[in-house]
Structure formats: C-alpha cells, structure tokens
Design a protein around this motif. Structure first.
Motif, PDB file in Angstrom:
ATOM      1  N   TYR A  14       0.702  -1.248  -0.066  1.00 13.44           N
ATOM      2  CA  TYR A  14       0.059  -0.122  -0.088  1.00 13.44           C
ATOM      3  C   TYR A  14       0.744   1.257   0.023  1.00 13.44           C
ATOM      4  O   TYR A  14       0.558   2.181  -0.843  1.00 13.44           O
ATOM      5  CB  TYR A  14      -1.018   0.086   1.323  1.00 13.44           C
ATOM      6  CG  TYR A  14      -1.999  -0.975   1.178  1.00 13.44           C
ATOM      7  CD1 TYR A  14      -2.936  -0.941   0.434  1.00 13.44           C
ATOM      8  CD2 TYR A  14      -2.042  -2.362   1.746  1.00 13.44           C
ATOM      9  CE1 TYR A  14      -4.300  -1.934   0.205  1.00 13.44           C
ATOM     10  CE2 TYR A  14      -2.773  -3.139   1.704  1.00 13.44           C
ATOM     11  CZ  TYR A  14      -4.024  -3.257   0.951  1.00 13.44           C
ATOM     12  OH  TYR A  14      -4.855  -4.119   0.867  1.00 13.44           O
ATOM     13  N   PRO A  17       3.722   1.722  -3.197  1.00 17.67           N
ATOM     14  CA  PRO A  17       3.138   1.850  -4.473  1.00 17.67           C
ATOM     15  C   PRO A  17       2.162   3.286  -4.540  1.00 17.67           C
ATOM     16  O   PRO A  17       2.419   3.962  -5.495  1.00 17.67           O
ATOM     17  CB  PRO A  17       1.898   0.730  -4.541  1.00 17.67           C
ATOM     18  CG  PRO A  17       2.635  -0.395  -3.673  1.00 17.67           C
ATOM     19  CD  PRO A  17       3.341   0.427  -2.577  1.00 17.67           C
ATOM     20  N   MET A  18       1.878   3.725  -3.476  1.00 18.02           N
ATOM     21  CA  MET A  18       0.995   4.981  -3.382  1.00 18.02           C
ATOM     22  C   MET A  18       2.063   6.001  -3.373  1.00 18.02           C
ATOM     23  O   MET A  18       2.005   7.007  -4.210  1.00 18.02           O
ATOM     24  CB  MET A  18       0.273   5.236  -2.293  1.00 18.02           C
ATOM     25  CG  MET A  18      -0.618   6.393  -2.170  1.00 18.02           C
ATOM     26  SD  MET A  18      -1.883   6.745  -0.743  1.00 18.02           S
ATOM     27  CE  MET A  18      -2.913   5.317  -1.256  1.00 18.02           C
ATOM     28  N   GLU A  20       5.107   6.107  -4.771  1.00 18.49           N
ATOM     29  CA  GLU A  20       5.763   6.176  -6.146  1.00 18.49           C
ATOM     30  C   GLU A  20       4.614   6.852  -7.117  1.00 18.49           C
ATOM     31  O   GLU A  20       4.976   7.590  -7.881  1.00 18.49           O
ATOM     32  CB  GLU A  20       5.883   4.727  -6.652  1.00 18.49           C
ATOM     33  CG  GLU A  20       7.055   4.025  -6.023  1.00 18.49           C
ATOM     34  CD  GLU A  20       7.265   2.607  -6.490  1.00 18.49           C
ATOM     35  OE1 GLU A  20       6.288   2.059  -7.220  1.00 18.49           O
ATOM     36  OE2 GLU A  20       8.309   2.193  -6.190  1.00 18.49           O
ATOM     37  N   ILE A  21       3.378   6.675  -7.036  1.00 18.21           N
ATOM     38  CA  ILE A  21       2.372   7.187  -7.778  1.00 18.21           C
ATOM     39  C   ILE A  21       2.444   8.809  -7.683  1.00 18.21           C
ATOM     40  O   ILE A  21       2.371   9.539  -8.423  1.00 18.21           O
ATOM     41  CB  ILE A  21       0.840   6.694  -7.517  1.00 18.21           C
ATOM     42  CG1 ILE A  21       0.861   5.258  -8.017  1.00 18.21           C
ATOM     43  CG2 ILE A  21      -0.031   7.535  -8.265  1.00 18.21           C
ATOM     44  CD1 ILE A  21      -0.588   4.358  -7.836  1.00 18.21           C
ATOM     45  N   GLN A  22       2.343   9.250  -6.403  1.00 17.02           N
ATOM     46  CA  GLN A  22       2.349  10.560  -5.914  1.00 17.02           C
ATOM     47  C   GLN A  22       3.663  11.222  -6.383  1.00 17.02           C
ATOM     48  O   GLN A  22       3.621  12.325  -6.847  1.00 17.02           O
ATOM     49  CB  GLN A  22       2.234  10.601  -4.508  1.00 17.02           C
ATOM     50  CG  GLN A  22       0.901  10.207  -4.048  1.00 17.02           C
ATOM     51  CD  GLN A  22      -0.362  11.019  -4.527  1.00 17.02           C
ATOM     52  OE1 GLN A  22      -0.185  12.008  -4.833  1.00 17.02           O
ATOM     53  NE2 GLN A  22      -1.273  10.244  -4.792  1.00 17.02           N
ATOM     54  N   ASP A  24       5.566  10.343  -8.911  1.00 17.51           N
ATOM     55  CA  ASP A  24       5.416  10.372 -10.512  1.00 17.51           C
ATOM     56  C   ASP A  24       4.473  11.549 -10.878  1.00 17.51           C
ATOM     57  O   ASP A  24       4.839  12.268 -11.609  1.00 17.51           O
ATOM     58  CB  ASP A  24       4.889   9.027 -10.911  1.00 17.51           C
ATOM     59  CG  ASP A  24       5.837   8.075 -10.989  1.00 17.51           C
ATOM     60  OD1 ASP A  24       6.980   8.247 -10.917  1.00 17.51           O
ATOM     61  OD2 ASP A  24       5.634   6.808 -11.187  1.00 17.51           O
ATOM     62  N   THR A  25       3.458  11.789 -10.317  1.00 23.67           N
ATOM     63  CA  THR A  25       2.471  13.074 -10.279  1.00 23.67           C
ATOM     64  C   THR A  25       3.167  14.398 -10.081  1.00 23.67           C
ATOM     65  O   THR A  25       3.088  15.294 -10.699  1.00 23.67           O
ATOM     66  CB  THR A  25       1.395  12.712  -9.639  1.00 23.67           C
ATOM     67  OG1 THR A  25       0.593  11.641  -9.678  1.00 23.67           O
ATOM     68  CG2 THR A  25       0.330  13.982  -9.824  1.00 23.67           C
ATOM     69  N   PRO A 111       0.777  16.108  -1.848  1.00 23.49           N
ATOM     70  CA  PRO A 111       0.342  14.626  -2.087  1.00 23.49           C
ATOM     71  C   PRO A 111       0.474  13.863  -0.716  1.00 23.49           C
ATOM     72  O   PRO A 111      -0.358  12.995  -0.651  1.00 23.49           O
ATOM     73  CB  PRO A 111       1.566  14.177  -3.009  1.00 23.49           C
ATOM     74  CG  PRO A 111       1.878  15.447  -3.633  1.00 23.49           C
ATOM     75  CD  PRO A 111       1.600  16.567  -2.884  1.00 23.49           C
ATOM     76  N   THR A 118      -5.979   8.107   2.372  1.00 19.77           N
ATOM     77  CA  THR A 118      -6.069   6.788   1.981  1.00 19.77           C
ATOM     78  C   THR A 118      -5.424   5.823   2.767  1.00 19.77           C
ATOM     79  O   THR A 118      -6.270   4.651   2.917  1.00 19.77           O
ATOM     80  CB  THR A 118      -5.340   6.723   0.352  1.00 19.77           C
ATOM     81  OG1 THR A 118      -5.894   7.958  -0.329  1.00 19.77           O
ATOM     82  CG2 THR A 118      -5.773   5.496  -0.152  1.00 19.77           C
TER      83      THR A 118
END
Length: 367
Positions: A14, A17-18, A20-22, A24-25, A111, A118
């Motif tokens: 959880y 991965p979250m 890394e997404i944030q 990247d954004t 972020p 979440t």
C-alpha cells in the motif's frame, strides 16, 4: 500476522506503491509548472530580503551570514507545508535576533495529505495491527522525497534571485551561505558568496589533486582566473564556477553534478568522461569544448530523483564546434537560445531534444 509482518505487508502493498504514484505525479507537475514555481520562490526570497533590510535599517540585524529554508517534520504531520525562512548573522544559531518569514511549499507536499487520508482507510483491514502513529512514521521517513523537488526549484532559481536589487542591498557578512534542509538538522548549501575577492592562485592550489583525491564541494569559485586548469577524477560536485575564466581547462572523469558555470568562459575546455547531472552552463562560452563520454545520469532509486530533476542547462550558451559524441543519459537537456554552429551531436538525439530549426540545421549530426 504479527505487527512487524503486518507493517511490512502494508508498506510493500500500500504505502510504497502509493508513494511512487504521488512522486510521479509531482515530478510531472515539477516540469509542467517550473516557471511559476521559480517565480513564487523568487517572490518569497524578495520578501525576506525586504524584511532583512528593514531590520538592518532599524539597527536590529547584523550583516547576514546565513539564509536558511527549513522544513519542519512536526508541521508536516499537521499538514502545514510551510518552510521556515530565517536569516542569521555570521554567528548563525548564536544570533538571537529573530528574522524569519515562511515559504509555501504545499505544491510539493500536498500529495502527503492525499496519502494520509487513503492510508488511514487501508490500515483498518489489518485489524488494529497498524496504528495511525505507524502511518505518521512512514510519512515522515518519506519527507526527503518531497523536499528534493523544493531543493531543485531553489537551485534552478538561485542564480536569478541573487541578482535582484532587494538581495543586493542587504548588508552581508564576509561570507554568506544560502542553505536548505531540515530545521536545525542536516542541510546543504544552495549558494555561497564571499564579499572579499578570492585569490585565483590560492584556489588553484586548493583544487590541484592530492594523493587522496579529497572532494572539494559546495564552494564559491566565481569570478576567478583559472585558465588551463587540469583536474582528473576530482569530486567537484555543486561548486559554482560562474563568471570564471577557465579557457582550455581540462576536467577529466570528474564528478561535476550540480555544478554551476553560468557566464563562465570554458572555450576549448574538456569535460571528457565527467558526471554532469544537473550541471548548469547557461550563458557560458563552451566553444570547441569536448563533452565526449560525459554522463548526465539521473539518480532514481527508492523515491530518490536528485540529482537529475534540474536537468542539464545549456540555454543561451555558445556551443559552436562543441563535441557531444558518445554522451550518456542526456535526456533532460535544455538548449533554448544556444548557438550550435558545427556542434557534433549523435543522430539519436535529433528527435529527443527540443531544438529550434536553426539549431537543427547548424548541428553536425554524427552516426
């Protein structure tokens, strides 16, 4: 599963991965909004300088030796993403005359608020094995990943902000350092200015390699006359060579990441085999310079993206007859306004780099 197993599972499935997404954004926003972010930082810096001068004119502040942009972990947990901006005399933390403002860095840290909301929901499936304090600890450990974007914006803006009248008019100590990092903890130089001119012969002696090849980093090497300097495998990261005369100087296999060369004269010089990640050559004279075998390799591991966020900057530089053959990892490179008559560049970069029609026609494309 016990608490440690639950934490490890939560982190792997959880949290990471979250994160890394944030990141990247955030990286996409960093590139998309870079001009505005630099402008906002410049406004923050200008406000600080106005405040400093006002205190100095009232006799409440000694000449400035340190300016520090600090993030505070406790405020981050409260979802307050303001950096504390402080100006100190040469006594640094011994200076008891408070001179501080704030800089809004919520563009980089927002972020984290999304992650908190979440992750708070996700932790509940672990039946109490993971507490809100565990999430806070994971988020605090990730703080440097968000700070690296703020750090990079500051670095990109620094050469411009120190030219504004508001900075020029404040009273400065013999040496002034602008730094960033955690509040009263680990920090690093963004800019160094010496009020007394440095002696070129003394600096040349300091730079010459010793048997142990000790690093020489984060220093002010501006406005020096150092033609035909010959250095090999020297660690010179984050040094500022701006406005210096380095004609014919040879830097072979040196670590030059984050170094500044704005308006430096390195005509006929060599950067063969050097690590140049985030180096800034804007407005420099690099006519006939040799960059063959150089690397702009970015560091990307476990959330780290610095060095590499700033990219290689050659805007408005003289790159006539410069050799870029056999270069590596030159993906984020900027050439706006650069003169590139007879510049030797591998064919593979023809569609990768953003170049003007005039530049494309002037370049000698190599197989």
């Amino acid at each position: 599963m016990d608490k440690q197993e639950a934490l490890q599972h939560f982190k792997e499935h959880y949290f990471i991965p979250m994160l890394e997404i944030q990141l990247d954004t955030l990286e996409a926003k960093f590139y998309r909004c870079q001009a505005q972010l630099i402008s906002d930082f410049k406004k923050s810096f200008m406000d600080l300088c106005i405040h400093i001068l006002s205190m100095q004119q009232q006799g409440h502040k000694e000449p400035i030796g340190y300016i520090h942009y600090s993030f505070l972990r406790t405020q981050i947990l409260e979802q307050s993403y303001f950096y504390m901006v402080e100006a100190y005399s040469a006594e640094w933390y011994e200076d008891n005359s408070d001179c501080k403002l704030t800089y809004d860095a919520s563009w980089a840290y927002a972020p984290m608020s999304i992650m908190i909301e979440t992750l708070e929901q996700e932790r509940k499936i672990y039946m109490g094995a993971i507490s809100p304090a565990d999430i806070e600890r994971l988020l605090l450990e990730s703080t440097p990943f968000f700070h690296q974007f703020v750090n990079s914006i500051m670095r990109l803006a620094m050469a411009e902000v120190v030219q504004i009248p508001e900075y020029q008019t404040i009273y400065k100590a013999g040496r002034l350092l602008i730094r960033t990092g955690e509040y009263r903890d680990i920090s690093e130089n963004l800019y160094v200015e010496d009020m007394e001119p440095l002696r070129s012969d003394e600096v040349r002696e300091q730079l010459m390699p010793t048997g142990e090849k000790e690093p020489f980093i984060y220093e002010n090497l501006k406005l020096l006359s150092l033609p035909h300097l010959h250095l090999m495998e020297k660690d010179l990261r984050y040094n500022d060579f701006s406005h210096s005369d380095l004609r014919g100087s040879q830097f072979h296999s040196c670590i030059l990441m984050g170094s500044r060369w704005q308006q430096a004269n390195v005509e006929g010089g060599s950067f063969q085999g050097c690590l140049l990640s985030d180096a800034d050559f804007r407005y420099s004279n690099l006519k006939g310079a040799d960059f063959s075998g150089a690397s702009g390799q970015s560091y990307r591991e476990h959330g780290h993206r610095m060095p590499g966020l700033c990219g290689l900057r050659f805007e408005h530089a003289n790159l006539d007859e410069t050799d870029f053959t056999n270069i590596h990892a030159f993906e984020h490179v900027y050439f706006e306004g650069a003169s590139m008559r007879g510049t030797k560049i591998p064919q593979k970069f023809q569609h990768l780099w953003k170049l003007s029609d005039t530049q494309r026609q002037s370049i000698v494309w190599m197989e």
